[in-house]
Design an enzyme around this catalytic site. Structure first.
Site, PDB file in Angstrom:
ATOM      1  N   TYR A  13       3.267   9.740  -0.677  1.00 20.93           N
ATOM      2  CA  TYR A  13       4.364   9.131   0.100  1.00 20.93           C
ATOM      3  C   TYR A  13       5.712   9.304  -0.630  1.00 20.93           C
ATOM      4  CZ  TYR A  13       0.416   6.622   2.326  1.00 20.93           C
ATOM      5  OH  TYR A  13      -0.772   6.277   2.937  1.00 20.93           O
TER       6      TYR A  13
ATOM      7  N   ASP B 202       0.835  -1.203   0.000  1.00 22.55           N
ATOM      8  CA  ASP B 202       0.000   0.000   0.000  1.00 22.55           C
ATOM      9  C   ASP B 202       0.867   1.249   0.000  1.00 22.55           C
ATOM     10  OD1 ASP B 202      -2.900   1.139   0.662  1.00 22.55           O
ATOM     11  OD2 ASP B 202      -1.426   2.280   1.819  1.00 22.55           O
TER      12      ASP B 202
ATOM     13  N   HIS C  78      -7.680   9.401  -2.113  1.00 29.79           N
ATOM     14  CA  HIS C  78      -7.006   9.398  -0.810  1.00 29.79           C
ATOM     15  C   HIS C  78      -7.869  10.054   0.283  1.00 29.79           C
ATOM     16  CE1 HIS C  78      -2.635   9.186   0.836  1.00 29.79           C
ATOM     17  NE2 HIS C  78      -3.499   8.972   1.801  1.00 29.79           N
TER      18      HIS C  78
ATOM     19  N   LYS D 266      -2.665   5.784  -4.469  1.00 28.46           N
ATOM     20  CA  LYS D 266      -3.804   6.684  -4.204  1.00 28.46           C
ATOM     21  C   LYS D 266      -3.636   8.025  -4.916  1.00 28.46           C
ATOM     22  CE  LYS D 266      -3.658   4.717   0.459  1.00 28.46           C
ATOM     23  NZ  LYS D 266      -2.241   4.624   0.844  1.00 28.46           N
TER      24      LYS D 266
HETATM   25  N1  NAP Z   1      -5.364   6.389   3.597  1.00 27.76           N
HETATM   26  C1  NAP Z   1      -4.785   7.170   4.479  1.00 27.76           C
HETATM   27  O1  NAP Z   1      -5.133   8.343   4.637  1.00 27.76           O
HETATM   28  C2  NAP Z   1      -3.663   6.635   5.295  1.00 27.76           C
HETATM   29  C3  NAP Z   1      -3.206   7.344   6.406  1.00 27.76           C
HETATM   30  C4  NAP Z   1      -2.167   6.799   7.160  1.00 27.76           C
HETATM   31  C5  NAP Z   1      -1.610   5.576   6.802  1.00 27.76           C
HETATM   32  N2  NAP Z   1      -2.071   4.913   5.682  1.00 27.76           N
HETATM   33  C6  NAP Z   1      -1.505   3.606   5.268  1.00 27.76           C
HETATM   34  O2  NAP Z   1      -1.553   2.711   6.378  1.00 27.76           O
HETATM   35  C7  NAP Z   1      -0.241   2.229   6.653  1.00 27.76           C
HETATM   36  C8  NAP Z   1      -0.091   1.928   8.128  1.00 27.76           C
HETATM   37  O3  NAP Z   1      -0.381   3.052   8.930  1.00 27.76           O
HETATM   38  P1  NAP Z   1       0.748   3.877   9.721  1.00 27.76           P
HETATM   39  O4  NAP Z   1       2.039   3.785   9.001  1.00 27.76           O
HETATM   40  O5  NAP Z   1       0.171   5.221   9.967  1.00 27.76           O
HETATM   41  O6  NAP Z   1       0.815   3.199  11.157  1.00 27.76           O
HETATM   42  P2  NAP Z   1       0.962   1.715  11.770  1.00 27.76           P
HETATM   43  O7  NAP Z   1       1.095   0.720  10.705  1.00 27.76           O
HETATM   44  O8  NAP Z   1      -0.133   1.570  12.763  1.00 27.76           O
HETATM   45  O9  NAP Z   1       2.314   1.835  12.588  1.00 27.76           O
HETATM   46  C9  NAP Z   1       3.558   2.014  11.979  1.00 27.76           C
HETATM   47  C10 NAP Z   1       4.597   2.282  13.067  1.00 27.76           C
HETATM   48  O10 NAP Z   1       4.696   1.147  13.930  1.00 27.76           O
HETATM   49  C11 NAP Z   1       6.050   0.685  13.973  1.00 27.76           C
HETATM   50  N3  NAP Z   1       5.997  -0.779  14.008  1.00 27.76           N
HETATM   51  C12 NAP Z   1       5.722  -1.626  12.988  1.00 27.76           C
HETATM   52  N4  NAP Z   1       5.700  -2.910  13.389  1.00 27.76           N
HETATM   53  C13 NAP Z   1       5.993  -2.879  14.712  1.00 27.76           C
HETATM   54  C14 NAP Z   1       6.143  -3.895  15.686  1.00 27.76           C
HETATM   55  N5  NAP Z   1       5.995  -5.182  15.391  1.00 27.76           N
HETATM   56  N6  NAP Z   1       6.456  -3.511  16.969  1.00 27.76           N
HETATM   57  C15 NAP Z   1       6.611  -2.200  17.267  1.00 27.76           C
HETATM   58  N7  NAP Z   1       6.487  -1.199  16.383  1.00 27.76           N
HETATM   59  C16 NAP Z   1       6.179  -1.525  15.103  1.00 27.76           C
HETATM   60  C17 NAP Z   1       6.712   1.219  12.726  1.00 27.76           C
HETATM   61  O11 NAP Z   1       8.074   1.442  12.921  1.00 27.76           O
HETATM   62  P3  NAP Z   1       9.240   0.706  12.055  1.00 27.76           P
HETATM   63  O12 NAP Z   1       9.039   1.080  10.625  1.00 27.76           O
HETATM   64  O13 NAP Z   1      10.506   1.240  12.649  1.00 27.76           O
HETATM   65  O14 NAP Z   1       9.060  -0.778  12.295  1.00 27.76           O
HETATM   66  C18 NAP Z   1       5.971   2.544  12.526  1.00 27.76           C
HETATM   67  O15 NAP Z   1       6.565   3.548  13.318  1.00 27.76           O
HETATM   68  C19 NAP Z   1       0.653   3.369   6.147  1.00 27.76           C
HETATM   69  O16 NAP Z   1       1.991   2.976   6.004  1.00 27.76           O
HETATM   70  C20 NAP Z   1      -0.036   3.698   4.854  1.00 27.76           C
HETATM   71  O17 NAP Z   1       0.269   2.742   3.858  1.00 27.76           O
HETATM   72  C21 NAP Z   1      -3.094   5.424   4.945  1.00 27.76           C
END
Ligand code: NAP
Length: 273
Positions: free
Chosen positions: A51, A46, A109, A76
């Protein structure tokens, strides 16, 4: 073991677990993350125009050697492109950066006021031309769906929303289900903070898993698609190690009870970007 898939309303199978790459830097960081995810068994990636790492996602995909038809790639449309009525061009530019002929899923998005209908029509056209296998939305609330659906030909396949133990938006999820729209969870592990929720920590200890694994497993059993981000190969692997255990009905109910309506990201009714 292949990851489970969920059937979209157009018959396409979408993997339930994917790698998110928001805040993965363009270059080696994203390439390595994508390559290690694909090596570990992930098939869904994704990304998004905003990004600024689509080119690296494309390189990671090519480095994996996995046949294109086995992958599920999402990107997106960015808000500014929707505002400037350039959805079609922006999508083709994304394809170009990714080095792909088609996308498995392309999302609006954010529900840009006054613009999302026209953008959706451009996506419908690209879908009809075969450049997009499925089209969907992101950050749409119930009232946005009520504006969109009566005016369009194609029901979105997916709504990607902020969803985690502290923000479960039950009315929105119910409405999406009624409409046949699959819900995809962003920030599913609360940006790495689920280990600060005491109930999840206790449950994880009891099951001999991590809080992140328990949270992702809960989302899989709810029938969601979930896309935790990590740029760390060990965490990418650990986040996918969730298919050999199950949460009981009581464990599921416990996770369901943690909702406090806490948003970590922007409110889709009040975003200013
Ligand atoms: N549509 C939208 O508006 C929107 C908005 C936000 C996000 N997204 C999508 O959703 C995805 C996920 O959301 P997100 O990136 O906001 O947050 P998330 O997936 O909830 O959390 C990511 C964070 O958690 C850490 N992490 C990952 N695995 C871990 C583990 N096993 N233990 C401890 N920490 C861990 C990562 O650090 P490390 O990288 O250092 O492991 C990173 O800092 C995004 O990457 C994006 O593709 C979409």
């Amino acid at each position: 073991m292949p990851h489970p898939t969920i059937l979209l309303n157009n018959g396409l199978a979408m993997p339930q677990l994917g790698l998110g790459v928001w805040r993965s830097a363009e270059g080696a960081e994203t390439e390595t993350a994508v390559a290690s995810a694909l090596d570990t068994g992930y098939r869904l990636i994704d990304t998004a125009t905003i990004y600024r790492n689509e080119a690296s996602v494309g390189r990671g995909i090519r480095a994996s050697g996995i046949p294109r038809e086995d992958l599920f790639v999402t990107t997106k449309l960015w808000n500014q492109d929707a505002r400037e009525d350039r959805a079609r061009e922006a999508c083709l530019e994304s394809l170009d950066r990714l080095g792909l002929d088609y996308l498995d899923l392309y999302l609006l998005h954010w529900p840009v006021p006054g613009k999302f209908l026209a953008a959706w029509e451009a996506l419908e056209q690209l879908h009809a031309e075969g450049r997009l296998r499925a089209i969907g939305i992101s950050n749409f609330l119930v009232h946005h769906l009520a504006v969109l659906l009566p005016r369009v030909q194609t029901t979105p396949a997916v709504n990607q929303i902020e969803f985690h133990p502290r923000l479960q938006s039950p009315a929105l999820v119910r409405r999406c289900r009624e409409l046949g729209i699959v819900v995809e969870a962003w920030s599913p592990i609360m940006r790495g903070k689920v280990d600060e929720v005491p109930e999840i920590v206790s449950l994880a200890q009891r099951l001999g898993r991590t809080p992140v694994q328990v949270t992702l497993r809960w989302q899989i059993q709810l029938g969601l698609v979930t896309i935790p981000k990590s740029a760390n190969p060990d965490r990418i692997r650990a986040n996918a190690d969730i298919f050999d255990f199950e949460l009981s009905e009581a464990d599921m109910a416990l996770m369901d009870s943690l909702d406090t309506n806490l948003r970590l990201g922007p409110d889709p009714d009040h975003f200013d970007f």
